[in-house]
Design a protein around this motif. Structure first.
Motif, short mmCIF file in Angstrom:
data_model
loop_
_atom_site.label_atom_id
_atom_site.label_comp_id
_atom_site.label_asym_id
_atom_site.label_seq_id
_atom_site.Cartn_x
_atom_site.Cartn_y
_atom_site.Cartn_z
N ASN A 112 5.04 3.81 -1.16
CA ASN A 112 5.48 2.51 -1.64
C ASN A 112 4.82 2.20 -2.99
O ASN A 112 3.66 2.53 -3.21
N PRO A 113 5.54 1.51 -3.87
CA PRO A 113 4.94 1.12 -5.14
C PRO A 113 4.00 -0.07 -4.94
O PRO A 113 4.12 -0.82 -3.97
N VAL A 114 3.07 -0.25 -5.87
CA VAL A 114 2.18 -1.40 -5.84
C VAL A 114 2.86 -2.52 -6.62
O VAL A 114 3.08 -2.41 -7.83
N VAL A 115 3.23 -3.57 -5.90
CA VAL A 115 3.94 -4.71 -6.48
C VAL A 115 3.12 -5.96 -6.20
O VAL A 115 2.70 -6.20 -5.06
N ILE A 116 2.88 -6.74 -7.25
CA ILE A 116 2.02 -7.91 -7.14
C ILE A 116 2.72 -9.13 -7.72
O ILE A 116 3.85 -9.04 -8.20
N SER A 117 2.02 -10.26 -7.73
CA SER A 117 2.43 -11.45 -8.46
C SER A 117 1.44 -11.65 -9.59
O SER A 117 0.26 -11.32 -9.44
N ALA A 118 1.91 -12.19 -10.70
CA ALA A 118 1.05 -12.45 -11.85
C ALA A 118 1.49 -13.75 -12.50
O ALA A 118 2.67 -14.11 -12.48
N GLN A 119 0.53 -14.47 -13.04
CA GLN A 119 0.86 -15.67 -13.79
C GLN A 119 1.13 -15.26 -15.23
O GLN A 119 0.28 -14.65 -15.88
#
Length: 153
Positions: free
Chosen positions: A35-42
């Motif tokens: 799985n890819p590393v997917v995050i949230s960012a401001q």
């Protein structure tokens, strides 16, 4: 034929201290370690979800649909007539680029840096791709096994 050389010790760089991953850092919910590393960012003001951390990308990409959703003005884009070439050789025209304050982390542990995002108008399952330039700027280390990213805040 062989080539030998002497390995000189690498100088210690205090800006690049050790980062390690522990069993408690493991975020994967299944056994699929691809799985890819997917995050949230401001990014500027809004929180942007579905940000792909991609150490294989040589640029940071902001998709035009996301650009519109975060309500930035087209006048802020510095125009470019170049094309972005993908892994398989596909070419995507670059609308331009924009510098945006990008924040990773949470309320207590975060870091904000100015990132130059290439703005492209094409479909993607992600809103932003953070590649090597921003990963290096954040001093970020990605663990695909743990499905997380660590950086110094």
């Amino acid at each position: 034929m062989t080539v030998t050389g002497s390995a000189s010790p690498q100088p210690i760089n205090p800006d690049k201290p050790e980062i390690s991953f522990l069993p408690k850092d493991y975020k994967a919910t299944d056994c699929n370690l691809d799985n890819p590393v997917v995050i949230s960012a401001q990014v500027e003001e809004p929180l942007v979800k579905k940000v792909l951390m991609d150490p294989g990308s040589s640029v940071d990409v902001l998709f035009y649909s996301t650009f519109q959703k975060i309500k930035l003005s087209d006048k802020a884009i510095q125009l470019s007539s170049r094309e972005l070439v993908g892994f398989a050789g596909e070419q995507v025209p670059i609308r331009g680029y924009i510098w945006l304050q990008t924040t990773l982390g949470n309320y207590l542990d975060y870091k904000t840096v100015d990132i130059q995002h290439l703005v492209v108008d094409c479909r993607s399952p992600y809103n932003i791709i953070l590649g090597r330039p921003s990963l290096n700027e954040f001093n970020a280390i990605i663990s695909t096994v743990h499905l997380c990213v660590k950086f110094l805040s």
